[in-house]
Design a protein around this motif. Structure first.
Motif, PDB file in Angstrom:
ATOM      1  N   GLN A1343       0.835  -1.201   0.000  1.00 32.86           N
ATOM      2  CA  GLN A1343       0.000   0.000   0.000  1.00 32.86           C
ATOM      3  C   GLN A1343       0.866   1.245   0.000  1.00 32.86           C
ATOM      4  O   GLN A1343       0.538   2.254  -0.624  1.00 32.86           O
ATOM      5  CB  GLN A1343      -0.905   0.007   1.255  1.00 32.86           C
ATOM      6  CG  GLN A1343      -1.878  -1.161   1.321  1.00 32.86           C
ATOM      7  CD  GLN A1343      -2.839  -1.161   0.146  1.00 32.86           C
ATOM      8  OE1 GLN A1343      -3.261  -0.103  -0.310  1.00 32.86           O
ATOM      9  NE2 GLN A1343      -3.171  -2.355  -0.340  1.00 32.86           N
ATOM     10  N   LYS A1344       1.994   1.137   0.712  1.00 31.49           N
ATOM     11  CA  LYS A1344       2.897   2.291   0.822  1.00 31.49           C
ATOM     12  C   LYS A1344       3.665   2.510  -0.487  1.00 31.49           C
ATOM     13  O   LYS A1344       3.793   3.641  -0.959  1.00 31.49           O
ATOM     14  CB  LYS A1344       3.864   2.047   1.982  1.00 31.49           C
ATOM     15  CG  LYS A1344       4.803   3.214   2.229  1.00 31.49           C
ATOM     16  CD  LYS A1344       5.698   2.912   3.418  1.00 31.49           C
ATOM     17  CE  LYS A1344       6.675   4.067   3.648  1.00 31.49           C
ATOM     18  NZ  LYS A1344       7.610   3.766   4.768  1.00 31.49           N
ATOM     19  N   GLU A1345       4.180   1.399  -1.026  1.00 30.06           N
ATOM     20  CA  GLU A1345       4.969   1.518  -2.267  1.00 30.06           C
ATOM     21  C   GLU A1345       4.246   0.763  -3.389  1.00 30.06           C
ATOM     22  O   GLU A1345       4.231  -0.452  -3.426  1.00 30.06           O
ATOM     23  CB  GLU A1345       6.369   0.933  -2.069  1.00 30.06           C
ATOM     24  CG  GLU A1345       7.269   1.178  -3.283  1.00 30.06           C
ATOM     25  CD  GLU A1345       8.687   0.674  -3.043  1.00 30.06           C
ATOM     26  OE1 GLU A1345       9.401   0.497  -4.039  1.00 30.06           O
ATOM     27  OE2 GLU A1345       9.056   0.467  -1.878  1.00 30.06           O
ATOM     28  N   LYS A1346       3.641   1.509  -4.260  1.00 26.40           N
ATOM     29  CA  LYS A1346       2.873   0.912  -5.349  1.00 26.40           C
ATOM     30  C   LYS A1346       3.816   0.281  -6.380  1.00 26.40           C
ATOM     31  O   LYS A1346       4.856   0.860  -6.712  1.00 26.40           O
ATOM     32  CB  LYS A1346       2.015   1.973  -6.054  1.00 26.40           C
ATOM     33  CG  LYS A1346       0.966   2.623  -5.163  1.00 26.40           C
ATOM     34  CD  LYS A1346      -0.173   1.668  -4.864  1.00 26.40           C
ATOM     35  CE  LYS A1346      -1.274   2.356  -4.054  1.00 26.40           C
ATOM     36  NZ  LYS A1346      -2.351   1.409  -3.690  1.00 26.40           N
ATOM     37  N   LEU A1347       3.399  -0.882  -6.906  1.00 24.06           N
ATOM     38  CA  LEU A1347       4.171  -1.557  -7.950  1.00 24.06           C
ATOM     39  C   LEU A1347       3.623  -1.172  -9.324  1.00 24.06           C
ATOM     40  O   LEU A1347       2.410  -1.028  -9.484  1.00 24.06           O
ATOM     41  CB  LEU A1347       4.072  -3.076  -7.776  1.00 24.06           C
ATOM     42  CG  LEU A1347       4.666  -3.670  -6.484  1.00 24.06           C
ATOM     43  CD1 LEU A1347       4.382  -5.158  -6.437  1.00 24.06           C
ATOM     44  CD2 LEU A1347       6.166  -3.421  -6.402  1.00 24.06           C
ATOM     45  N   ASP A1348       4.530  -0.979 -10.265  1.00 28.56           N
ATOM     46  CA  ASP A1348       4.026  -0.736 -11.624  1.00 28.56           C
ATOM     47  C   ASP A1348       3.527  -2.062 -12.220  1.00 28.56           C
ATOM     48  O   ASP A1348       3.640  -3.119 -11.608  1.00 28.56           O
ATOM     49  CB  ASP A1348       5.087  -0.085 -12.513  1.00 28.56           C
ATOM     50  CG  ASP A1348       6.301  -0.980 -12.735  1.00 28.56           C
ATOM     51  OD1 ASP A1348       6.215  -2.199 -12.451  1.00 28.56           O
ATOM     52  OD2 ASP A1348       7.330  -0.478 -13.217  1.00 28.56           O
ATOM     53  N   LEU A1349       2.967  -1.988 -13.438  1.00 24.67           N
ATOM     54  CA  LEU A1349       2.309  -3.154 -14.042  1.00 24.67           C
ATOM     55  C   LEU A1349       3.268  -4.328 -14.198  1.00 24.67           C
ATOM     56  O   LEU A1349       2.937  -5.463 -13.861  1.00 24.67           O
ATOM     57  CB  LEU A1349       1.718  -2.768 -15.410  1.00 24.67           C
ATOM     58  CG  LEU A1349       1.033  -3.911 -16.178  1.00 24.67           C
ATOM     59  CD1 LEU A1349      -0.156  -4.441 -15.423  1.00 24.67           C
ATOM     60  CD2 LEU A1349       0.617  -3.434 -17.565  1.00 24.67           C
ATOM     61  N   VAL A1350       4.485  -4.066 -14.719  1.00 26.40           N
ATOM     62  CA  VAL A1350       5.454  -5.150 -14.953  1.00 26.40           C
ATOM     63  C   VAL A1350       5.810  -5.832 -13.638  1.00 26.40           C
ATOM     64  O   VAL A1350       5.847  -7.067 -13.543  1.00 26.40           O
ATOM     65  CB  VAL A1350       6.713  -4.595 -15.647  1.00 26.40           C
ATOM     66  CG1 VAL A1350       7.781  -5.670 -15.772  1.00 26.40           C
ATOM     67  CG2 VAL A1350       6.364  -4.025 -17.022  1.00 26.40           C
ATOM     68  N   ASP A1351       6.084  -5.013 -12.610  1.00 24.78           N
ATOM     69  CA  ASP A1351       6.442  -5.584 -11.309  1.00 24.78           C
ATOM     70  C   ASP A1351       5.286  -6.371 -10.709  1.00 24.78           C
ATOM     71  O   ASP A1351       5.475  -7.448 -10.137  1.00 24.78           O
ATOM     72  CB  ASP A1351       6.857  -4.466 -10.339  1.00 24.78           C
ATOM     73  CG  ASP A1351       8.285  -4.004 -10.581  1.00 24.78           C
ATOM     74  OD1 ASP A1351       9.066  -4.826 -11.110  1.00 24.78           O
ATOM     75  OD2 ASP A1351       8.615  -2.850 -10.284  1.00 24.78           O
TER      76      ASP A1351
END
Length: 1557
Positions: A1343-1351
């Motif tokens: 929630q704190k660090e959003k992942l991009d689509l690839v990740d």
């Protein structure tokens, strides 16, 4: 030879003479000498010993020629004497008249003009011949004819005068044709003839012209009447004797503007006959004005003819005295001569002097008596009918008992009366290729309507025969269904047709349709049907009009005047009009010889039916499920034209001639020499007319497999397959046909005709299955034979059949189709092992029992045939021993003249047969190559064989293509062809290939050119592939490989391919091969030149663009070999060129990628593979620089910093100043290419030929192994130390994600293929460790660090993979948390296939997590499925789904949460078998019978509706559509079903569908 000998010797041309000389075994060099000297039959008839000596013919050969010549002349004279008629001569002479005028030119290349006549080289030689003739031959008049024909290069056509005392406005003369010489009294009834040109008189005024005309007519008439003979005087015919530019008797015509001038001129009769003027009026008929036409049209000229009929009733006891009129110019008036008695004397009319008049008058009574007797004799003669039945038989059969069953007939017909339709029944049983129908009402009330009651036909118009692209004649034939169904060409429109094709009058037809007729006839005669394979039959059933005659002109011209045209006319008036209008093409005599006139149509019908080769009253029957029979109607069979249907009573309608044992012997001999076995052969053997065909042991294996398929009820296969892999010549094709023959009474059997459209094949196969059956599920299975089809073609037939019948079958208890796939293979045993339950291998090796059977059979055959004439059988009995073949060929070719044309032909055929499977050369090309003339049709093959030497006769097999009807030849066996090339190796292979390309006869000869060009193209360009049944994989065509290997001179291979490039008009694919050949030889400059040449012609072809990239890749690999460079000191300057080459290669590969994505009909990943290969090689090169040397921990930190960061080391800043930008994009390019390849491999099954024992990492054969290897290389060079990772993370948030990706790659992840490959690791602990490390790289607080689509995709994939091998791992998020995390995919608008795939796994309804209805979850699942389908359709382009089989990654298991997700690798570990066997079990559904597998999986409940499967989703109204993985298990109708659920990138699939009872 029999038909040639029916021709009179004097009528032979030099081609006929050559054929005869070869037949009597004259030495070939003497044959060629006489041929070059143009010795025709007429010359042969008079040539003597001395003249033959002058031509250097040896004494023994002279004796042979003269003895055989004299015997031939004696037999022909005897035959003429016995006949008492010239009929025999007439039949033979037709071909001479036509051949001499038309045939000779056509025998050279059709593109090269030739003179229409050949002349002897020496006039002195002719004089000698003439001199000798006067001494040795009584027929001096005939010799003068020979001399004249030699002097005249283009002899004028002779023609007959028109019938006496018959008036027919349709009769016409052709300008410049020549009438017979003027004649005197013959038999009083046959008219004498006198010619007058009237050339000067027509320039006079009316009165003077009338006086001149009356003078000549009355003089001639009185002379005829006085001697009691009939006669005709012709005006407009040259009557000079050498003082004119015209020949005596030449038709010139006179201009006639006013007919009354000549009609009124006969008013002088009464003035000129002092007595008996009324008699003269009765005897002298009114003028006939016969129009004179020319080849260019009419000219307004006429021949004026006056017939004189000296009937005894009129002239008896009378002497006619006349005073002839003359116009006196002095007195300007008409004056009359004194009264004179005239008579005919020879060819002249002369006065009788006074002293002879008494004697003449006293002979009057005798003349009257003779006249009366002649008239009575004529009446009796008119009642004697011509033997039209025999003439019809000779015209249609060439003297044989039955018509040739392989002959095609082209019918030209006009309007038929309704009462005559039944009389045309013979046409129903003939092999009709097309009908030129000039009756616009034929469809509703004519012959077409009647024909359709018995056959099927395709309606065409003349415009339909427009083939713009002559290079693609095969497609044109298929488009019009030629050879499959009769083509019915409405030549003058059709009234029962709503289109624009309306009937037109003659003048409109000539303007609008005649040009289309010309093109149609030309196309059929020159491009579609081989010369001599067809007969044109004109049926004149009603009055003839000009368009019908134009059709004759066109056929006569295109067929070079051959005697393959027959005319049948019951009404003589119809015939006369047609014959006279046809004269510009040929004379009346020729037309008469090809015509049957006056024979009643019903007599024609009955006569022809007795000549047909099959019984006309026999029907064909098929077996039915009730064990009875049903009638197979001819029209229905013709509609299934892609199949050759085998009936229960196959060939029983064949007429066997007990008087012709050669008929059966030839069938056996052709088979045992290497020809294909025929159904007729099986029938004859079954009835005891010949020996049974041996059954190989593999036959029992095939029968056992087929019987097993028919009896097994556990496997619900709609379409079953049996493979017969066989060595060429081992009897595989015969075995397959034996299977069909012996099943024909129990199953419906058919062979699939080659190269037909797959959709049509399936349509016709289903029609055969359902024919006359009421219950689809009880139909008798259809046994289909498919021969030598490539794997893709066969797979598509099977796939389309399954798709077509899958929705119809309900409760099948056995397969509806069993396809017998008979394929040639160089390694049948290996191919058989890949599918052991469905395949048999037929090899050259014989079992002990087979050796005994073959040995006994060979002894029997050698009692009737020499071993050379049953060569293939002998070779098979010797197990195709290399030593036996070598000895046989060596012995056969001993002493052969290597410079002879026939030897060259043997070499060319052997070259093709050895290197190109199923290749051949058409008989038409061979005849052109050997400079043979067009032969009499029934003699064509015999004549060709006579032209061959003994070796060629034994080596060549003749056969006819079943689809194009083209006659061709090939060597008896490919292994024999290989040995021939070795024994004729006075030239290297490269020279033979070059010589073949120089043979203009093969390239320029139009007929059957497409087929030959394809074979020659394959010779130079087609590579061998083990997956296609070849023994090895080759880089180039086997010919080019052998030239490279055997001659040890790559420049020879280049020379040959360059010649082929020119031969094929600078074909870019040959330029592509040259580029490949040059880079293989490390000649990169030329390779680049050729690659650019190919690209210039096809700038958007991904394969050619890839080849250009490969040139630079190979150059990089050779010039900068890693092994050598690692031992040297590498500097930045040294690598400058390497970087330049590598970046150029990458540029080419990216162009190929772009082109491939825009190609709708192919899926070419070569550009992506090339970029990864070059990128990895470049990374390895860069790592050799000391400034980028490896760290102690094995990473390449400095290299990674340079490639990913902004800094540039000083050492390379200047040397690489042009490359820094592109090098810093290297990582992105490699990463994207890897991702693309990974996505493809996640969609589709890997290549079929991938073998688990293979260590190859070739991307074409084992893409997953290759991808994993390249991913490791990529990861190795983009690995950072912990400190550098922190630096990069702090410098940019985008780099933080990149660093994580690089670390994931280091641990073996990074893309779906890499991650899921960890699941196949035999050491589970190692896989778990890697996956846990990958997951630990992601932040714990999502929630704190959003992942991009690839990740996010990689993170979720890693979780699911880890859950499969370690479901209790502490690193795993809970199933619910992972679901919630995946909701972020929806924000990307679902445009990522992997994201949608993961959503289907996570949001499939779970009984533990989805106890309550939830529309939101349902929408997520539905949207993901819709998006996956859309993305899959984009990926598939226009490719058929069978080409790329979908790969199933996961199945729904018995559990909840992660436990319900079962990876396919886990199930494969439960099936202990080799890779190919595992694949077969998946394909056939055997895997679902394994309890170890089924206990892991959950059966899903659903229902079928309108041919689709549905299950209930997250709420009651939510229906989820599931695709069946295999159509055969789909039930018919609406049923409740259960199945196993598979998860793929194309959506959800149902496996092992069962109806719930």
């Amino acid at each position: 030879m029999e038909a040639l000998l029916k021709l009179q010797l004097e009528d032979w041309d030099e081609n006929h003479v050559r054929t005869w000389l070869q037949y009597i075994r004259v030495k070939d060099k003497h044959v060629q000498t006489l041929y070059k000297e143009q010795v025709t039959g007429a010359v042969l008839q008079v040539i003597n010993k001395e003249e033959l000596k002058d031509l250097d013919v040896k004494r023994g050969q002279i004796l042979l020629i003269l003895k055989k010549r004299d015997e031939l002349l004696a037999s022909q004279r005897s035959e003429l004497a016995q006949c008492g008629t010239s009929e025999v001569r007439k039949q033979g002479k037709a071909s001479l008249t036509q051949d001499s005028q038309k045939d000779a030119p056509s025998q050279r290349l059709q593109t090269e003009p030739l003179p229409s006549e050949r002349k002897l080289k020496s006039q002195d030689h002719i004089a000698a011949l003439a001199s000798d003739t006067l001494e040795t031959s009584a027929d001096s008049q005939h010799m003068s004819t020979i001399e004249e024909s030699v002097k005249e290069n283009n002899p004028q056509i002779r023609c007959k005068p028109h019938p006496f005392d018959k008036d027919d406005i349709n009769l016409k003369y052709v300008r410049n044709q020549v009438l017979p010489p003027e004649t005197g009294v013959i038999n009083l009834i046959c008219p004498c003839h006198e010619y007058k040109s009237l050339a000067k008189a027509v320039t006079l005024n009316r009165q003077r012209l009338q006086v001149k005309f009356a003078h000549e007519v009355i003089k001639f008439a009185s002379g005829c009447m006085n001697v009691r003979t009939n006669g005709t005087i012709h005006f407009g015919i040259e009557d000079s004797n050498g003082n004119s530019v015209y020949t005596h008797g030449e038709i010139i015509g006179v201009p006639v503007e006013d007919h009354s001038i000549y009609v009124d001129a006969l008013d002088y009769i009464e003035k000129c006959f002092p007595r008996y003027g009324e008699d003269a009026r009765l005897c002298i008929r009114p003028p006939k004005f016969v129009e004179v036409i020319s080849r260019d049209g009419t000219e307004g000229r006429f021949v004026i003819e006056i017939d004189v009929n000296s009937s005894i009733k009129t002239v008896k006891t009378k002497i006619y005295r006349v005073r002839l009129p003359n116009f006196s110019e002095k007195k300007n008036k008409v004056e009359y001569e004194k009264v004179t008695i005239y008579r005919r004397n020879g060819a002249k009319t002369e006065p009788i002097c006074e002293e002879d008049q008494d004697e003449f008058i006293s002979g009057m009574q005798e003349r009257d008596t003779r006249r009366e007797a002649a008239e009575n004799s004529e009446e009796q003669g008119n009642r004697i009918c011509e033997d039209l039945g025999r003439k019809l038989s000779v015209l249609l059969t060439g003297g044989k008992k039955y018509m040739d069953n392989s002959q095609w007939y082209l019918i030209v017909i006009n309007k038929c009366k309704p009462e005559d339709l039944q009389k045309l029944n013979f046409l129903i049983h003939m092999n009709i290729f097309c009908v030129f129908d000039f009756d616009p009402d034929s469809k509703t009330s004519g012959f077409f309507e009647y024909y359709l009651k018995h056959h099927t036909a395709n309606v065409h118009f003349l415009q339909d025969y427009r083939c713009e692209d002559k290079e693609n004649m095969n497609d044109f034939r298929k488009h019009l269904c030629l050879f499959d169904q009769t083509s019915w060409i409405f030549c003058n429109g059709c009234n029962d047709y709503d289109g624009d094709e309306r009937p037109s009058d003659v003048s409109t037809w000539v303007k609008s349709k005649k040009k289309h007729l010309k093109r149609t006839v030309s196309l059929i005669c020159n491009e579609i049907l081989p010369a001599g394979s067809f007969v044109v039959l004109f049926l004149l059933l009603s009055p003839v009009e000009q368009p019908l005659v134009d059709t004759f002109h066109e056929f006569y011209a295109e067929m070079n005047g051959r005697n393959d045209i027959i005319c049948i006319a019951e009404c003589a008036d119809n015939y006369r009009k047609w014959a006279n209008l046809a004269q510009p093409s040929c004379n009346i005599e020729t037309i008469d010889k090809m015509s049957i006139v006056g024979m009643k149509l019903n007599h024609v019908n009955d006569t022809i039916q007795t000549m047909l080769p099959t019984l006309t009253d026999r029907d064909r029957y098929l077996p039915v499920s009730t064990r009875g029979l049903c009638l197979l109607k001819t029209a229905d069979e013709e509609r299934m034209f892609t199949l050759e249907i085998l009936s229960v009573d196959q060939c029983e309608d064949y007429k066997i001639d007990p008087q012709d044992p050669e008929q059966i012997t030839k069938i056996e001999r052709d088979f045992y020499r290497g020809g294909k076995v025929s159904w007729l052969h099986f029938m004859l053997a079954e009835r005891g007319f010949c020996e049974q065909v041996i059954q190989r042991d593999a036959y029992k294996d095939v029968i056992k497999i087929v019987n097993g398929m028919l009896k097994s009820s556990s496997e619900k296969q709609l379409v079953a397959t049996v493979y017969v892999f066989h060595h060429p010549g081992s009897g595989g094709s015969t075995l397959a046909r034996q299977v069909l023959w012996n099943y024909r009474k129990d199953l419906r059997c058919a062979t699939v005709k080659p190269s037909c459209a797959i959709g049509k094949i399936c349509e016709h196969a289903i029609q055969l299955l359902e024919y006359e059956e009421s219950d689809f599920n009880q139909c008798l299975p259809v046994l289909l034979l498919v021969e030598d089809a490539d794997e893709d073609y066969f797979d598509e037939i099977k796939h389309e059949l399954i798709a077509a019948i899958g929705c119809k079958a309900v409760n099948i208890v056995r397969p509806l189709f069993i396809i017998l796939n008979c394929r040639r293979s160089n390694n049948p045993e290996k191919q058989c092992k890949n599918i052991p339950l469905e395949a048999v291998a037929v090899t050259h090796k014989l079992t002990k029992e087979e050796k005994r059977v073959f040995s006994n059979k060979r002894k029997k055959l050698e009692e009737h045939f020499e071993p050379e004439f049953i060569l293939t059988f002998v070779l098979m009995s010797e197990e195709f021993s290399e030593e036996y073949i070598r000895d046989f060929v060596k012995h056969l070719l001993e002493g052969i003249d290597r410079s002879h044309l026939v030897t060259r032909l043997i070499k060319y055929v052997a070259l093709l047969n050895h290197y190109v499977g199923n290749s051949n050369i058409s008989l038409s090309h061979c005849e052109t190559f050997l400079c043979l003339g067009i032969q009499i049709d029934h003699l064509r093959q015999q004549s060709f064989e006579i032209s061959l030497n003994d070796q060629a006769r034994l080596l060549f097999i003749h056969f006819r293509d079943c689809t194009t009807e083209i006659r061709s030849i090939r060597i008896v066996h490919p292994l024999v062809a290989k040995e021939i090339l070795y024994h004729l190796s006075d030239q290297p292979l490269s020279q033979i290939a070059m010589d073949l390309l120089q043979e203009k006869a093969f390239l320029k000869h139009r007929f059957a050119r497409d087929e030959l060009i394809k074979f020659i193209r394959d010779l130079f360009i087609r590579r061998h592939k083990r997956s296609k049944g070849d023994s090895t994989d080759t880089i180039f065509s086997p010919l080019i490989e052998d030239i490279r290997n055997e001659e040890q001179a790559s420049e020879k291979a280049v020379e040959v391919l360059t010649a082929a490039y020119e031969y094929f008009r600078k074909d870019p694919h040959f330029a592509q091969q040259l580029a490949r050949l040059h880079y293989k030889d490390k000649n990169f400059a030329d390779a680049i030149k050729w690659a650019e040449d190919a690209k210039r012609q096809l700038p958007f072809n991904s394969y050619i663009l890839d080849t250009e990239g490969q040139v630079y890749r190979k150059k990089l690999n050779v010039l900068f070999d890693l092994t050598h460079l690692r031992a040297e000191e590498v500097t930045p300057d040294k690598l400058t060129e390497a970087i330049k080459i590598a970046l150029k290669a990458i540029e080419c590969f990216r162009a190929a990628q772009k082109a491939a994505q825009s190609e709708a009909d192919s899926m070419n990943n070569a550009g992506f593979v090339g970029e990864v290969e070059v990128g990895c090689h470049l990374l390895q090169l860069l790592s050799l620089l000391h400034i980028f040397e490896k760290d102690k921990d094995g990473s390449y930190t400095k290299l990674t910093e340079y490639l990913l960061g902004k800094d540039i080391p000083e050492e390379i800043k200047e040397p690489w100043k042009n490359f820094h930008g592109k090098l810093k994009g290297l990582q992105k390019g490699i990463h994207e290419a890897l991702e693309w390849i990974s996505e493809d491999s996640s969609y589709f099954q890997t290549n079929k030929c991938e073998d688990e024992t293979s260590n190859t990492e070739d991307p074409a054969h084992n893409p997953r192994k290759w991808l994993i290897k390249k991913t490791k290389i990529y990861a190795r060079y983009f690995t950072l130390s912990e400190q550098e990772e922190q630096n990069l993370k702090q410098s940019s948030s985008s780099l933080s994600s990149l660093v994580r990706q690089l670390q994931i790659y280091r641990y073996g992840g990074g893309n779906i293929t890499a991650i899921f490959s960890l699941l196949s690791d035999q050491k589970t602990d190692r896989a778990v460790e890697k996956l846990e490390k990958i997951i630990s790289l992601y932040p714990e607080d999502h929630q704190k660090e959003k992942l991009d689509l690839v990740d996010l995709v990689s993170f979720t994939l890693s979780h699911i993979a880890l859950a499969c091998v370690a479901p209790r791992s502490s690193k795993l998020l809970t199933y619910q948390k992972l679901r919630e995390l995946s909701l972020q995919f929806s924000k990307t608008k679902y445009n990522n296939s992997s994201a949608c795939f993961l959503l289907t796994l996570l949001y499939w309804p779970d009984e533990a997590y989805d106890q309550e209805p939830n529309e939101a979850k349902g929408r997520i699942l539905n949207t993901a499925l819709e998006t996956m389908k859309r993305l899959h359709d984009i990926k598939m382009k226009n490719l058929p789904s069978r080409k790329m089989q979908i790969y199933t990654h996961f199945f729904l298991g018995n559990g909840h949460g992660f436990d319900k997700i079962v990876h396919k690798s886990l199930l494969e570990k439960l099936t202990d078998s080799r890779l190919n066997e595992r694949r077969l079990k998946w394909l056939k559904g055997d895997v679902w019978k394994n309890p170890k597998v089924t206990q892991k999986l959950k059966r899903v409940k659903g229902w079928t509706e309108n041919g689709s499967i549905f299950v209930r989703g997250h709420w009651k109204q939510n229906k989820i559509k599931i695709l069946p993985l295999h159509f055969p298990s789909m039930p018919h109708g609406n049923e409740n079903v259960t199945f196993y659920l598979g998860f793929t990138y194309a959506g959800l699939f149902a496996c092992d569908i069962q109806v719930e009872r």
